[in-house]
Design a protein around this motif. Structure first.
Motif, PDB file in Angstrom:
ATOM      1  N   PRO A  15       0.824  -1.207   0.000  1.00 25.06           N
ATOM      2  CA  PRO A  15       0.000   0.000   0.000  1.00 25.06           C
ATOM      3  C   PRO A  15       0.862   1.262   0.000  1.00 25.06           C
ATOM      4  O   PRO A  15       1.831   1.357   0.754  1.00 25.06           O
ATOM      5  N   ARG A  16       0.528   2.203  -0.836  1.00 25.53           N
ATOM      6  CA  ARG A  16       1.362   3.399  -0.988  1.00 25.53           C
ATOM      7  C   ARG A  16       1.477   4.185   0.312  1.00 25.53           C
ATOM      8  O   ARG A  16       2.527   4.730   0.622  1.00 25.53           O
ATOM      9  N   TRP A  17       0.378   4.274   1.056  1.00 27.20           N
ATOM     10  CA  TRP A  17       0.436   5.032   2.308  1.00 27.20           C
ATOM     11  C   TRP A  17       1.436   4.412   3.275  1.00 27.20           C
ATOM     12  O   TRP A  17       2.141   5.120   4.005  1.00 27.20           O
ATOM     13  N   MET A  18       1.515   3.075   3.255  1.00 29.79           N
ATOM     14  CA  MET A  18       2.435   2.390   4.150  1.00 29.79           C
ATOM     15  C   MET A  18       3.887   2.649   3.750  1.00 29.79           C
ATOM     16  O   MET A  18       4.754   2.903   4.600  1.00 29.79           O
ATOM     17  N   VAL A  19       4.159   2.616   2.454  1.00 32.16           N
ATOM     18  CA  VAL A  19       5.522   2.853   1.965  1.00 32.16           C
ATOM     19  C   VAL A  19       5.944   4.293   2.241  1.00 32.16           C
ATOM     20  O   VAL A  19       7.060   4.542   2.712  1.00 32.16           O
ATOM     21  N   ARG A  20       5.057   5.238   1.964  1.00 27.06           N
ATOM     22  CA  ARG A  20       5.386   6.647   2.222  1.00 27.06           C
ATOM     23  C   ARG A  20       5.674   6.872   3.712  1.00 27.06           C
ATOM     24  O   ARG A  20       6.617   7.574   4.073  1.00 27.06           O
ATOM     25  N   GLY A  21       4.849   6.273   4.557  1.00 21.46           N
ATOM     26  CA  GLY A  21       5.070   6.425   5.998  1.00 21.46           C
ATOM     27  C   GLY A  21       6.375   5.811   6.445  1.00 21.46           C
ATOM     28  O   GLY A  21       7.097   6.386   7.270  1.00 21.46           O
ATOM     29  N   ALA A  22       6.709   4.629   5.886  1.00 24.42           N
ATOM     30  CA  ALA A  22       7.961   3.964   6.264  1.00 24.42           C
ATOM     31  C   ALA A  22       9.176   4.772   5.830  1.00 24.42           C
ATOM     32  O   ALA A  22      10.160   4.904   6.570  1.00 24.42           O
ATOM     33  N   VAL A  23       9.120   5.338   4.625  1.00 28.96           N
ATOM     34  CA  VAL A  23      10.241   6.166   4.143  1.00 28.96           C
ATOM     35  C   VAL A  23      10.391   7.416   5.000  1.00 28.96           C
ATOM     36  O   VAL A  23      11.509   7.811   5.363  1.00 28.96           O
ATOM     37  N   ALA A  24       9.273   8.056   5.344  1.00 29.21           N
ATOM     38  CA  ALA A  24       9.337   9.256   6.181  1.00 29.21           C
ATOM     39  C   ALA A  24       9.891   8.935   7.565  1.00 29.21           C
ATOM     40  O   ALA A  24      10.719   9.683   8.107  1.00 29.21           O
ATOM     41  N   TRP A  25       9.460   7.798   8.124  1.00 33.16           N
ATOM     42  CA  TRP A  25       9.975   7.384   9.438  1.00 33.16           C
ATOM     43  C   TRP A  25      11.475   7.116   9.366  1.00 33.16           C
ATOM     44  O   TRP A  25      12.251   7.599  10.198  1.00 33.16           O
ATOM     45  N   GLY A  26      11.889   6.328   8.370  1.00 33.99           N
ATOM     46  CA  GLY A  26      13.298   5.984   8.246  1.00 33.99           C
ATOM     47  C   GLY A  26      14.179   7.190   7.996  1.00 33.99           C
ATOM     48  O   GLY A  26      15.282   7.299   8.539  1.00 33.99           O
ATOM     49  N   SER A  27      13.699   8.125   7.179  1.00 34.60           N
ATOM     50  CA  SER A  27      14.500   9.321   6.898  1.00 34.60           C
ATOM     51  C   SER A  27      14.663  10.189   8.138  1.00 34.60           C
ATOM     52  O   SER A  27      15.699  10.822   8.337  1.00 34.60           O
ATOM     53  N   THR A  28      13.649  10.197   8.994  1.00 34.56           N
ATOM     54  CA  THR A  28      13.733  10.988  10.226  1.00 34.56           C
ATOM     55  C   THR A  28      14.764  10.398  11.180  1.00 34.56           C
ATOM     56  O   THR A  28      15.582  11.129  11.758  1.00 34.56           O
ATOM     57  N   VAL A  29      14.752   9.083  11.340  1.00 36.91           N
ATOM     58  CA  VAL A  29      15.732   8.424  12.208  1.00 36.91           C
ATOM     59  C   VAL A  29      17.142   8.608  11.643  1.00 36.91           C
ATOM     60  O   VAL A  29      18.096   8.884  12.385  1.00 36.91           O
ATOM     61  N   ALA A  30      17.276   8.480  10.311  1.00 33.16           N
ATOM     62  CA  ALA A  30      18.584   8.664   9.681  1.00 33.16           C
ATOM     63  C   ALA A  30      19.066  10.102   9.836  1.00 33.16           C
ATOM     64  O   ALA A  30      20.259  10.351  10.071  1.00 33.16           O
ATOM     65  N   LEU A  31      18.152  11.053   9.708  1.00 31.50           N
ATOM     66  CA  LEU A  31      18.511  12.457   9.883  1.00 31.50           C
ATOM     67  C   LEU A  31      18.992  12.730  11.298  1.00 31.50           C
ATOM     68  O   LEU A  31      19.961  13.477  11.505  1.00 31.50           O
ATOM     69  N   ALA A  32      18.328  12.131  12.288  1.00 32.71           N
ATOM     70  CA  ALA A  32      18.751  12.314  13.681  1.00 32.71           C
ATOM     71  C   ALA A  32      20.182  11.819  13.882  1.00 32.71           C
ATOM     72  O   ALA A  32      21.004  12.487  14.516  1.00 32.71           O
ATOM     73  N   ALA A  33      20.499  10.637  13.314  1.00 36.00           N
ATOM     74  CA  ALA A  33      21.859  10.103  13.437  1.00 36.00           C
ATOM     75  C   ALA A  33      22.859  10.970  12.693  1.00 36.00           C
ATOM     76  O   ALA A  33      23.981  11.218  13.183  1.00 36.00           O
ATOM     77  N   ALA A  34      22.469  11.473  11.508  1.00 30.01           N
ATOM     78  CA  ALA A  34      23.382  12.292  10.712  1.00 30.01           C
ATOM     79  C   ALA A  34      23.687  13.622  11.394  1.00 30.01           C
ATOM     80  O   ALA A  34      24.847  14.060  11.446  1.00 30.01           O
TER      81      ALA A  34
END
Length: 288
Positions: free
Chosen positions: A233-252
């Motif tokens: 489902p597109r909503w699920m993929v978009r949410g997962a990418v947004a979540w992952g990018s936020t965690v990656a941004l915090a580490a960066a």
């Protein structure tokens, strides 16, 4: 011309929101420990870096309670402060086997809820102190960021809370295809974590803020593109990418802050960016 006007408005909004996030981190956050149990109060003060006393303007007062302490008196103290709109937290130091009995004693009092309590088996193990710090930041609520500026022992737990909250908000916004909301959550996360760690909002923060702004611009394109490819489902993929990018941004951004360092960071924005690029350039070798 209209594109330039739109860009100028977004830049103004970005600057205003960034400044407000930081200014909100400068007020409040004072915590004190009541000396009801002198030994426990001294130990808590040593581990948390929080003073013992009862200042009238404290945003949170910690009430230590051991196995031999008077639970009824502690509950009455919480109720009294609650009626004065003053926040308090009872830190119950008791083995897990004795938790239920102490909890029942405390909750039998008027105007006290489970949210006013925090349990730890001791004040020595790191895991126990982690329970206490999590209880303290939960009780502080919006005052947790300025409290972390004041008391370094709270910073790791506050950072984890900020990142978790931002990732959740970003994921919801991404799932709803509202990526300006995800970008706003990421920006607030970067500003609040830096402010919690005692950083000033000046040119020294430019690399972190630039990373947040760049992430906000890229994540929408990536998430929408991936959602068309991945069989889910597109909503699920978009949410997962947004979540992952936020965690990656915090580490960066944490790595950026570590790489730059307050003492060695140039004072102007261009020099700060050049210094960052020099330090993190792939394949760069240290000179012997």
């Amino acid at each position: 011309m209209s594109a330039l006007t739109t860009l100028a408005r977004r830049a103004t909004t970005f600057a205003r929101d960034t400044r407000k996030q930081h200014e909100d981190a400068l007020d409040g956050g004072s915590v004190a420990i009541l000396p009801i149990d002198a030994a426990l109060a001294a130990r808590l003060s040593d581990r948390l870096g929080v003073p013992v006393g009862d200042p009238p303007g404290a945003d949170l007062v910690i009430i230590p309670l051991g196995m031999a302490g008077d639970a009824r008196a502690a509950a009455q103290e919480v109720a009294s402060r609650s009626r004065q709109d003053r926040r308090s937290l009872v830190v119950v130091v008791a083995p897990d086997a004795g938790r239920a009995a102490r909890e029942a004693e405390l909750l039998a009092g008027p105007d006290i809820t489970i949210g006013d309590l925090c349990f730890a088996p001791d004040l020595d193990a790191d895991g126990s102190i982690r329970r206490v710090t999590e209880g303290v930041i939960r009780a502080l609520g919006p005052h947790m960021v300025p409290a972390a500026r004041r008391y370094p022992a709270l910073r790791e737990a506050v950072r984890d809370q900020i990142v978790t909250s931002a990732a959740r908000e970003s994921a919801v916004a991404g799932a709803l295809n509202w990526f300006p909301g995800a970008s706003a959550a990421q920006l607030a996360m970067v500003v609040r974590t830096g402010s919690a760690e005692g950083h000033r909002l000046d040119a020294r923060r430019v690399p972190e803020l630039a990373a947040a702004l760049g992430s906000g611009l890229v994540v929408a394109v990536v998430a929408r593109g991936v959602s068309r490819i991945v069989p889910a489902p597109r909503w699920m993929v978009r949410g997962a990418v947004a979540w992952g990018s936020t965690v990656a941004l915090a580490a960066a951004t944490q790595r950026i802050a570590h790489q730059m360092g307050e003492d060695n960071l140039p004072a102007d924005p261009l020099s700060a960016m050049r210094s960052l690029l020099t330090r993190v350039r792939p394949g760069r070798k240290e000179k012997n």
